[in-house]
Scaffold this motif. Sequence first.
Motif, mmCIF file in Angstrom:
data_model
loop_
_atom_site.group_PDB
_atom_site.id
_atom_site.type_symbol
_atom_site.label_atom_id
_atom_site.label_comp_id
_atom_site.label_asym_id
_atom_site.label_seq_id
_atom_site.Cartn_x
_atom_site.Cartn_y
_atom_site.Cartn_z
ATOM 1 N N VAL A 1 -4.005 -5.060 -2.874
ATOM 2 C CA VAL A 1 -5.586 -4.733 -3.673
ATOM 3 C C VAL A 1 -5.772 -5.097 -4.576
ATOM 4 C CG1 VAL A 1 -5.412 -3.007 -2.364
ATOM 5 C CG2 VAL A 1 -4.618 -3.043 -4.358
ATOM 6 N N ILE B 1 -14.508 -5.362 0.955
ATOM 7 C CA ILE B 1 -13.259 -6.346 1.147
ATOM 8 C C ILE B 1 -13.607 -8.033 1.310
ATOM 9 C CG2 ILE B 1 -11.916 -6.741 3.239
ATOM 10 C CD1 ILE B 1 -11.966 -4.174 3.798
ATOM 11 N N MET C 1 0.805 -1.571 -0.100
ATOM 12 C CA MET C 1 -0.475 0.156 -0.153
ATOM 13 C C MET C 1 0.792 1.543 -0.014
ATOM 14 S SD MET C 1 -3.358 -0.606 -0.224
ATOM 15 C CE MET C 1 -3.927 0.859 0.674
ATOM 16 N N PHE D 1 -11.627 -10.955 1.862
ATOM 17 C CA PHE D 1 -10.149 -11.187 3.314
ATOM 18 C C PHE D 1 -10.014 -13.316 3.153
ATOM 19 C CE2 PHE D 1 -13.314 -11.456 5.518
ATOM 20 C CZ PHE D 1 -13.635 -12.428 5.922
ATOM 21 N N ILE E 1 -1.832 -6.057 2.587
ATOM 22 C CA ILE E 1 -3.369 -5.735 2.034
ATOM 23 C C ILE E 1 -3.014 -6.342 1.208
ATOM 24 C CG2 ILE E 1 -4.520 -3.974 1.177
ATOM 25 C CD1 ILE E 1 -5.325 -4.720 4.329
ATOM 26 N N GLU F 1 -10.440 2.844 4.583
ATOM 27 C CA GLU F 1 -11.231 2.181 5.023
ATOM 28 C C GLU F 1 -10.343 0.617 4.602
ATOM 29 O OE1 GLU F 1 -14.311 -1.694 4.164
ATOM 30 O OE2 GLU F 1 -14.698 0.217 2.378
ATOM 31 N N LEU F 2 -9.098 0.799 3.640
ATOM 32 C CA LEU F 2 -7.960 -0.626 4.519
ATOM 33 C C LEU F 2 -7.161 0.066 5.491
ATOM 34 C CD1 LEU F 2 -7.534 -1.196 0.175
ATOM 35 C CD2 LEU F 2 -8.705 -3.216 1.964
ATOM 36 N N GLN F 3 -6.817 1.218 5.152
ATOM 37 C CA GLN F 3 -5.780 1.542 6.336
ATOM 38 C C GLN F 3 -6.015 1.628 7.872
ATOM 39 O OE1 GLN F 3 -4.563 5.539 4.346
ATOM 40 N NE2 GLN F 3 -2.553 4.537 3.723
ATOM 41 N N ALA G 1 -12.177 3.891 -0.462
ATOM 42 C CA ALA G 1 -11.195 2.557 -0.274
ATOM 43 C C ALA G 1 -10.168 2.466 0.247
ATOM 44 C CB ALA G 1 -11.434 1.370 -1.591
ATOM 45 N N LEU H 1 -8.931 -0.703 8.412
ATOM 46 C CA LEU H 1 -8.792 -2.433 9.390
ATOM 47 C C LEU H 1 -7.755 -2.315 9.167
ATOM 48 C CD1 LEU H 1 -10.467 -4.622 8.940
ATOM 49 C CD2 LEU H 1 -9.676 -4.942 6.698
ATOM 50 N N THR H 2 -5.906 -2.253 8.413
ATOM 51 C CA THR H 2 -5.423 -3.114 8.564
ATOM 52 C C THR H 2 -4.832 -2.443 9.565
ATOM 53 O OG1 THR H 2 -4.354 -2.606 6.250
ATOM 54 C CG2 THR H 2 -2.793 -2.860 7.803
#
Length: 192
Positions: free
Chosen positions: A65, A77, A22, A79, A63, A45-47, A42, A49-50
């Motif tokens: 993507v 997402i 990322m 997983f 991650i 959201e990923l950051q 997006a 969640l991580t």
Amino acid sequence: RVCQTLPMGDDFYALARFGHDMAHLLAKLSATAQQDTQIATAVDELQRLTAHLQEQWQCPVSIDVTELSGYHYHTGIVFNGYINSETQPLVRGGRFDGMQSYTQQPRQATGFSMDVSRLLAHTQLDAPSIVLVDYAALHNADKTQKQTLLQQVESLRQQGYRVTMPLDTQDHPADVTHRLSFADNEWQLQSV
């Protein structure tokens, strides 16, 4: 060469090259891609969640993507969860919004599947301590003794023991580790 002819082609190239990293991907995206609200949402959201997974579960998170596995109904997402150094995921799942429920109201959900048999290969369970209440003592106990017994059973269960109160003399598990008997005017736990 294909990416050079596409609108935002450099971004597709960056996605293909750095989709698993990322920090590098964000550094390589064009200003147009970085200012796109859907991309920004997006990425945020990923950051989040991580960060949440790393803080709450103290587990390594990577991650990718460009990950496209999942089902057609996933809307968010997806997983994969791995254990140790295995190459196949132990857990797979994803987010899906807008599914119809029995009330016909759209609902949000996250679903997953897990290979339990593979999980067991990595899990060591302690053998349970199984307590059998002496049937004769139980059968002959007066009201006060039974009340004391119930309190002791509850206490043992809170400590992780499995306590069996038999229905007759033949009612007992095969792997009993302890017996709860009445002696010297009290219930006593003894190893078998």
